[in-house]
Scaffold this motif. Structure first.
Motif, PDB file in Angstrom:
ATOM      1  N   UNK A   2     -18.344  -5.659  -3.197  1.00 62.98           N
ATOM      2  CA  UNK A   2     -18.474  -5.008  -2.117  1.00 62.98           C
ATOM      3  C   UNK A   2     -18.397  -3.841  -3.351  1.00 62.98           C
ATOM      4  N   UNK A   3     -17.909  -4.003  -5.086  1.00 57.33           N
ATOM      5  CA  UNK A   3     -17.868  -3.221  -5.416  1.00 57.33           C
ATOM      6  C   UNK A   3     -16.625  -2.283  -5.797  1.00 57.33           C
ATOM      7  N   UNK A   4     -15.397  -3.007  -5.172  1.00 60.22           N
ATOM      8  CA  UNK A   4     -14.337  -2.327  -4.631  1.00 60.22           C
ATOM      9  C   UNK A   4     -12.698  -3.131  -5.150  1.00 60.22           C
ATOM     10  N   UNK A   5     -12.343  -1.894  -5.581  1.00 57.24           N
ATOM     11  CA  UNK A   5     -11.326  -2.925  -5.935  1.00 57.24           C
ATOM     12  C   UNK A   5     -10.120  -3.351  -4.861  1.00 57.24           C
ATOM     13  N   UNK A   6      -9.380  -4.227  -5.666  1.00 52.18           N
ATOM     14  CA  UNK A   6      -8.636  -5.199  -4.238  1.00 52.18           C
ATOM     15  C   UNK A   6      -7.321  -3.976  -3.959  1.00 52.18           C
ATOM     16  N   UNK A   7      -6.798  -4.113  -2.725  1.00 51.09           N
ATOM     17  CA  UNK A   7      -5.543  -3.509  -2.347  1.00 51.09           C
ATOM     18  C   UNK A   7      -4.611  -3.244  -3.117  1.00 51.09           C
ATOM     19  N   UNK A   8      -4.478  -2.435  -4.243  1.00 53.46           N
ATOM     20  CA  UNK A   8      -2.437  -2.081  -4.617  1.00 53.46           C
ATOM     21  C   UNK A   8      -1.303  -4.298  -4.324  1.00 53.46           C
ATOM     22  N   UNK A   9      -1.245  -2.801  -3.188  1.00 55.59           N
ATOM     23  CA  UNK A   9      -0.148  -4.075  -1.902  1.00 55.59           C
ATOM     24  C   UNK A   9      -0.454  -5.572  -2.485  1.00 55.59           C
ATOM     25  N   UNK A  10      -1.666  -5.882  -1.832  1.00 56.23           N
ATOM     26  CA  UNK A  10      -2.661  -6.947  -2.198  1.00 56.23           C
ATOM     27  C   UNK A  10      -1.795  -7.403  -4.113  1.00 56.23           C
ATOM     28  N   UNK A  11      -2.539  -6.989  -5.045  1.00 59.79           N
ATOM     29  CA  UNK A  11      -2.311  -6.906  -6.329  1.00 59.79           C
ATOM     30  C   UNK A  11      -0.485  -7.525  -6.803  1.00 59.79           C
ATOM     31  N   UNK A  12       0.229  -6.154  -6.282  1.00 51.65           N
ATOM     32  CA  UNK A  12       1.541  -6.430  -6.777  1.00 51.65           C
ATOM     33  C   UNK A  12       2.000  -7.760  -6.096  1.00 51.65           C
ATOM     34  N   UNK A  13       1.913  -8.063  -4.531  1.00 51.09           N
ATOM     35  CA  UNK A  13       2.351  -8.972  -3.930  1.00 51.09           C
ATOM     36  C   UNK A  13       2.203 -10.230  -4.836  1.00 51.09           C
ATOM     37  N   UNK A  14       0.700 -10.387  -4.805  1.00 55.63           N
ATOM     38  CA  UNK A  14       0.207 -11.837  -6.185  1.00 55.63           C
ATOM     39  C   UNK A  14       0.615 -11.733  -7.312  1.00 55.63           C
ATOM     40  N   UNK A  15       0.876 -10.661  -8.152  1.00 48.84           N
ATOM     41  CA  UNK A  15       2.013 -11.247  -9.223  1.00 48.84           C
ATOM     42  C   UNK A  15       3.488 -11.133  -9.400  1.00 48.84           C
ATOM     43  N   UNK A  39     -12.113  -8.414 -12.603  1.00 46.90           N
ATOM     44  CA  UNK A  39     -12.052  -9.939 -11.990  1.00 46.90           C
ATOM     45  C   UNK A  39     -10.788 -10.499 -13.141  1.00 46.90           C
ATOM     46  N   UNK A  40     -10.558 -10.618 -14.248  1.00 48.88           N
ATOM     47  CA  UNK A  40      -9.615 -11.563 -15.306  1.00 48.88           C
ATOM     48  C   UNK A  40      -8.479 -10.821 -15.023  1.00 48.88           C
ATOM     49  N   UNK A  41      -8.124 -10.068 -14.381  1.00 48.76           N
ATOM     50  CA  UNK A  41      -6.854 -10.470 -14.185  1.00 48.76           C
ATOM     51  C   UNK A  41      -6.756 -11.080 -12.448  1.00 48.76           C
ATOM     52  N   UNK A  42      -7.199 -10.260 -11.623  1.00 49.98           N
ATOM     53  CA  UNK A  42      -7.124 -11.372  -9.905  1.00 49.98           C
ATOM     54  C   UNK A  42      -7.315 -13.306 -10.957  1.00 49.98           C
ATOM     55  N   UNK A  70      -4.785 -18.213   0.946  1.00 48.92           N
ATOM     56  CA  UNK A  70      -5.467 -17.399   0.075  1.00 48.92           C
ATOM     57  C   UNK A  70      -6.654 -16.844   0.279  1.00 48.92           C
ATOM     58  N   UNK A  71      -6.334 -16.787   1.367  1.00 47.55           N
ATOM     59  CA  UNK A  71      -7.306 -15.428   2.141  1.00 47.55           C
ATOM     60  C   UNK A  71      -7.398 -14.856   1.553  1.00 47.55           C
ATOM     61  N   UNK A  72      -6.224 -13.793   0.444  1.00 49.21           N
ATOM     62  CA  UNK A  72      -6.343 -12.567   0.269  1.00 49.21           C
ATOM     63  C   UNK A  72      -6.870 -12.894  -1.063  1.00 49.21           C
ATOM     64  N   UNK A  73      -6.607 -13.216  -2.180  1.00 53.68           N
ATOM     65  CA  UNK A  73      -7.500 -13.945  -3.201  1.00 53.68           C
ATOM     66  C   UNK A  73      -9.455 -14.358  -2.908  1.00 53.68           C
ATOM     67  N   UNK A  74      -9.602 -15.040  -1.771  1.00 53.31           N
ATOM     68  CA  UNK A  74     -10.542 -14.721  -0.771  1.00 53.31           C
ATOM     69  C   UNK A  74     -11.545 -13.735  -1.296  1.00 53.31           C
TER      70      UNK A  74
END
Length: 259
Positions: free
Chosen positions: A221-234, A143-146, A208-212
């Motif tokens: 859901x107790x699961x990690x966001x997709x790696x592709x999304x996190x890399x793209x968002x970064x 969560x802090x990373x997001x 914004x939907x990706x972040x939501x």
């Protein structure tokens, strides 16, 4: 160190000024998030009796409150950071000429102030979630990373808007309208599957939907966001940050002249 001291001073002043003149003073910073969560819970879970469903989660009773608040708190923080930063140079014009602080550093106090409010709100939200029986997994460590990625984007967008609003005053009203429309075009209070096919297909263009969805993946859901999304968002955050720094740096002297 001097810049850090100024930012912390502005942050403290900002939190105090929000409720200046009130009997409880800065205590409202704690009470308002709690009141908001209670309102969301009572109105949307009980009075409205929401019965919506989303993949992996049946949204009834308190689950709808979790669905709503998990995204709404992050959105409110993001929107407040951008909209408040947009007018920062006009509001702090007198201080800018007196205090030795960079124009790119000044918006940091708004981010810090809104982050504090978000953290306080999340503490109350977490307590509420535990009370109604929701359990959190180890994925909350993401969560802090997001949130950091979100705040970098908020800072960058706010800085770009603030830079141009010095020369084009209509930017302030435009940003307010954009965020009002953007909020209702984002599935925060509703789920995408209730929309007509034509409208729901447009949602794929809403960044914004990706972040939501990432916030709900982590919290609900107790699961990690997709790696592709996190890399793209970064990458988007980094690109916006560099662009905002470049624009503001090259217009600093003009900004100081105009304000």
């Amino acid at each position: 160190m001097r810049a850090l001291f100024v930012i912390l001073t502005f942050t403290r002043q900002d939190l105090i000024e929000k409720y200046s003149g009130s009997i409880l003073g800065s205590l409202w910073s704690l009470l308002m998030p709690l009141v908001n969560i209670l309102i969301f819970t009572i109105i949307f879970s009980k009075i409205m009796g929401a019965r919506l469903s989303v993949s992996g989660l049946e949204l009834d009773e308190y689950n709808y409150s979790l669905y709503l608040v998990s995204a709404l708190l992050a959105w409110n923080c993001f929107a407040a950071c951008v909209t408040r930063t947009t007018t920062i140079y006009q509001e702090k014009a007198g201080i800018i000429s007196k205090v030795n602080i960079g124009l790119r550093t000044l918006p940091a106090y708004i981010l810090l102030s809104e982050t504090i409010i978000y953290v306080i709100s999340m503490v109350f939200f977490t307590a509420f979630a535990l009370i109604v029986g929701h359990s959190f997994g180890w994925t909350v460590l993401a969560l802090p990373v997001l949130f950091l990625i979100q705040q970098i984007i908020a800072y960058s967008l706010g800085l770009i808007a603030a830079t141009f609003s010095v020369f084009i005053r209509d930017i302030r009203e435009l940003v307010a309208i954009v965020f009002h429309v953007w909020f209702w075009m984002t599935p925060i209070v509703y789920v995408v599957n209730i929309l007509p096919d034509g409208l729901s297909s447009l949602m794929s263009f809403n960044p914004a939907i990706g972040f939501i969805e990432a916030y709900r993946d982590i919290i609900l859901m107790n699961k990690l966001p997709g790696l592709e999304f996190m890399l793209t968002a970064s990458l988007v955050a980094l690109s916006l940050f560099v662009f905002a720094q470049y624009i503001n740096k090259h217009l600093q002297s003009d900004i100081r002249d105009f304000i």
